[in-house]
Write an enzyme that holds these catalytic residues in place. Structure first.
Site, PDB file in Angstrom:
ATOM      1  N   LYS A 123     -61.820 -15.357  30.711  1.00  0.00           N
ATOM      2  CA  LYS A 123     -62.236 -16.598  31.481  1.00  0.00           C
ATOM      3  C   LYS A 123     -63.651 -16.698  31.064  1.00  0.00           C
ATOM      4  O   LYS A 123     -64.056 -18.056  30.558  1.00  0.00           O
ATOM      5  CB  LYS A 123     -62.297 -16.472  32.972  1.00  0.00           C
ATOM      6  CG  LYS A 123     -60.803 -16.743  33.287  1.00  0.00           C
ATOM      7  CD  LYS A 123     -60.519 -18.360  33.652  1.00  0.00           C
ATOM      8  CE  LYS A 123     -59.334 -18.658  34.195  1.00  0.00           C
ATOM      9  NZ  LYS A 123     -58.428 -19.613  33.729  1.00  0.00           N
ATOM     10  N   LYS A 207     -51.721 -12.707  19.859  1.00  0.00           N
ATOM     11  CA  LYS A 207     -50.677 -12.161  20.698  1.00  0.00           C
ATOM     12  C   LYS A 207     -49.661 -13.615  21.083  1.00  0.00           C
ATOM     13  O   LYS A 207     -50.428 -14.658  21.345  1.00  0.00           O
ATOM     14  CB  LYS A 207     -50.908 -11.656  21.949  1.00  0.00           C
ATOM     15  CG  LYS A 207     -50.041 -11.159  22.773  1.00  0.00           C
ATOM     16  CD  LYS A 207     -50.471 -10.883  24.050  1.00  0.00           C
ATOM     17  CE  LYS A 207     -50.989 -12.136  24.865  1.00  0.00           C
ATOM     18  NZ  LYS A 207     -51.129 -11.862  26.383  1.00  0.00           N
ATOM     19  N   LYS A 210     -48.024 -18.308  25.979  1.00  0.00           N
ATOM     20  CA  LYS A 210     -47.909 -19.654  26.415  1.00  0.00           C
ATOM     21  C   LYS A 210     -49.070 -20.509  26.460  1.00  0.00           C
ATOM     22  O   LYS A 210     -49.413 -21.692  25.860  1.00  0.00           O
ATOM     23  CB  LYS A 210     -47.297 -19.631  27.902  1.00  0.00           C
ATOM     24  CG  LYS A 210     -46.808 -20.852  28.215  1.00  0.00           C
ATOM     25  CD  LYS A 210     -45.264 -20.837  28.265  1.00  0.00           C
ATOM     26  CE  LYS A 210     -44.451 -22.452  28.251  1.00  0.00           C
ATOM     27  NZ  LYS A 210     -43.437 -22.212  27.778  1.00  0.00           N
TER      28      LYS A 210
HETATM   29  P1  TYM Z   1     -46.897 -11.838  32.230  1.00  0.00           P
HETATM   30  O1  TYM Z   1     -45.990 -12.619  33.003  1.00  0.00           O
HETATM   31  O2  TYM Z   1     -48.283 -12.328  31.421  1.00  0.00           O
HETATM   32  O3  TYM Z   1     -46.000 -11.254  30.888  1.00  0.00           O
HETATM   33  C1  TYM Z   1     -44.751 -10.574  31.454  1.00  0.00           C
HETATM   34  C2  TYM Z   1     -44.650  -9.432  30.496  1.00  0.00           C
HETATM   35  O4  TYM Z   1     -44.359 -10.024  29.027  1.00  0.00           O
HETATM   36  C3  TYM Z   1     -45.334  -8.886  28.504  1.00  0.00           C
HETATM   37  N1  TYM Z   1     -45.907  -9.723  27.166  1.00  0.00           N
HETATM   38  C4  TYM Z   1     -45.675  -9.479  25.861  1.00  0.00           C
HETATM   39  N2  TYM Z   1     -45.118  -8.517  25.467  1.00  0.00           N
HETATM   40  C5  TYM Z   1     -45.047  -8.524  24.005  1.00  0.00           C
HETATM   41  N3  TYM Z   1     -45.869  -9.371  23.279  1.00  0.00           N
HETATM   42  C6  TYM Z   1     -46.177 -10.369  23.837  1.00  0.00           C
HETATM   43  N4  TYM Z   1     -46.780 -11.403  23.075  1.00  0.00           N
HETATM   44  C7  TYM Z   1     -46.162 -10.766  25.059  1.00  0.00           C
HETATM   45  N5  TYM Z   1     -46.476 -11.509  25.996  1.00  0.00           N
HETATM   46  C8  TYM Z   1     -46.204 -11.254  27.396  1.00  0.00           C
HETATM   47  C9  TYM Z   1     -46.424  -8.781  29.373  1.00  0.00           C
HETATM   48  O5  TYM Z   1     -47.129  -7.634  28.844  1.00  0.00           O
HETATM   49  C10 TYM Z   1     -45.844  -8.449  30.591  1.00  0.00           C
HETATM   50  O6  TYM Z   1     -45.004  -7.152  30.442  1.00  0.00           O
HETATM   51  N6  TYM Z   1     -49.705  -9.340  35.282  1.00  0.00           N
HETATM   52  C11 TYM Z   1     -48.380  -9.439  34.924  1.00  0.00           C
HETATM   53  C12 TYM Z   1     -47.088  -9.683  35.982  1.00  0.00           C
HETATM   54  C13 TYM Z   1     -47.348  -8.515  36.948  1.00  0.00           C
HETATM   55  C14 TYM Z   1     -46.832  -7.098  36.814  1.00  0.00           C
HETATM   56  C15 TYM Z   1     -47.033  -6.552  38.080  1.00  0.00           C
HETATM   57  C16 TYM Z   1     -46.373  -6.404  35.864  1.00  0.00           C
HETATM   58  C17 TYM Z   1     -47.692  -8.638  38.310  1.00  0.00           C
HETATM   59  N7  TYM Z   1     -47.561  -7.455  38.944  1.00  0.00           N
HETATM   60  C18 TYM Z   1     -46.893  -5.165  38.428  1.00  0.00           C
HETATM   61  C19 TYM Z   1     -46.285  -5.004  36.058  1.00  0.00           C
HETATM   62  C20 TYM Z   1     -46.394  -4.431  37.408  1.00  0.00           C
HETATM   63  C21 TYM Z   1     -48.054 -10.629  33.951  1.00  0.00           C
HETATM   64  O7  TYM Z   1     -48.926 -11.678  34.295  1.00  0.00           O
HETATM   65  O8  TYM Z   1     -47.265 -10.669  33.026  1.00  0.00           O
END
Ligand code: TYM
Length: 342
Positions: A123, A207, A210
């Site tokens: 950020k 990477k 969105k």
């Molecule tokens: P989020 O919603 O950003 O992403 C969801 C999952 O997708 C994976 N991911 C990717 N993996 C490979 N290549 C990519 N380009 C890619 N983009 C996204 C992310 O690593 C994730 O596994 N903070 C987390 C959500 C969360 C969470 C938790 C996860 C909240 N509490 C507790 C595990 C345990 C998040 O925002 O993921």
């Protein structure tokens, strides 16, 4: 032995997705959702998967938008194959123990450690004034540590970008355990695929994400998905279709390797690409067809669920109840340990 005793002996797995955008992309799928589904199908584990709706508030502060995002991500997750008969699927905000434990856990991590977290640093790098960073974003990793530790999971299947968060959860647990000379909070393992933990975006550099606008969707209209695929970066040094091209590291071929189940077609495309005997357009058109095939079942399943909103609500209610039973038990143990129950 009763069913619940059998369940209790299983190692737990926990993971979540933030509904910060309206729909999942193939990076989410191959990096996280697919491995999560494989674990759900493995009888050694009991799996807990949730939609991290509280986390979304850090960026989505429009009521209608947030409601819509949550709905879409719930449908996406179920459409892709989360099976409520095998896993416990819920919304974070429906299990209040997550937020309650987070308030306690904030005391076992320092400001210095929090300041080093990527989401916060990113950020600032984007030029946002430190004074205006919202505390939800700054505290995000504490809530995430709570999401994890409250289920005492063995592992957390996520993409590479979440590694630092899982490591922070380990630090919080370690510090808590050391403070009270206990082993109450087991240290969770990050379960991250070496090859698929960081799927590259269509810009070929960063990477897939969105917020960077470099995604390939899963459930969007095919007009959009076709545009995303046709606009994908390939080999920048190849000017004409007759120039020999590079396959290794070329995003279009990375996606083919993930999605295309026709091995013979892929081998032929790669061979011709290396020799300069096929144009980018054909490679991309074949990728669109492969995408349609690969996700056809998920799209149909999702469409079915759209027609059954009551069933979706019931799945989430049941999941929340089962998750809360485990979560409130850990919360109680932690409260007892720190001296809040007497
Ligand atoms: P989020 O919603 O950003 O992403 C969801 C999952 O997708 C994976 N991911 C990717 N993996 C490979 N290549 C990519 N380009 C890619 N983009 C996204 C992310 O690593 C994730 O596994 N903070 C987390 C959500 C969360 C969470 C938790 C996860 C909240 N509490 C507790 C595990 C345990 C998040 O925002 O993921």
């Amino acid at each position: 032995m009763t069913n619940s005793m059998v369940m209790n002996q299983k190692k737990r797995i926990l993971s979540g997705i933030t509904p910060s955008g309206s729909s999942l992309h193939i990076g989410n799928y191959f990096g996280a959702v697919k491995p999560q589904i494989e674990l759900q199908d493995n009888p050694e584990y009991q799996t807990y998967y949730f939609v991290a709706d509280l986390h979304a508030l850090t960026t989505v502060q429009d009521q209608t938008q947030l409601e819509e995002n949550i709905k879409q991500v719930v449908l996406d997750y179920l459409g892709l194959g989360l099976d409520p008969a095998k896993c416990i699927f819920f919304r974070q905000s429906q299990v209040p123990a997550h937020a309650q434990l987070a308030v306690i856990l904030g005391n076992y991590i320092s400001y210095g450690q929090m300041k080093r977290m990527h989401a916060f640093k990113d950020k600032l790098q984007k030029g946002v004034e430190v004074e205006s960073v919202n505390m939800g974003l700054f505290n995000y990793p504490i809530l995430m540590a709570s999401d994890i530790l409250i289920y005492k999971p063995f592992g957390v299947p996520v993409g590479e970008d979440q590694r630092q968060h899982v490591e922070l959860a380990r630090d919080v647990a370690e510090n808590f355990n050391r403070t009270y000379k206990t082993e109450l909070l087991p240290l969770p393992e990050p379960l991250i695929s070496k090859e698929k933990g960081k799927i590259v975006g269509t810009d070929g550099r960063r990477k897939m994400s969105k917020s960077l606008g470099n995604t390939i969707g899963i459930f969007e209209d095919y007009d959009l998905i076709e545009k995303q695929i046709m606009g994908c970066y390939t080999d920048p040094n190849r000017v004409k279709a007759t120039d020999p091209g590079k396959v290794a590291g070329n995003p279009v071929f990375i996606y083919h390797d993930l999605i295309n189940q026709n091995q013979a077609e892929m081998a032929d495309l790669k061979k011709r690409y290396l020799l300069g005997q096929v144009g980018d357009v054909e490679v991309k058109q074949k990728l669109i067809l492969a995408h349609k095939q690969f996700f056809a079942q998920a799209r149909a399943k999702r469409q079915e669920l759209v027609q059954q909103p009551d069933q979706v609500v019931a799945i989430l209610a049941d999941g929340a109840k089962r998750a809360q039973a485990v979560a409130s038990q850990t919360l109680r143990e932690v409260m007892e340990q720190v001296g809040l129950i007497n």
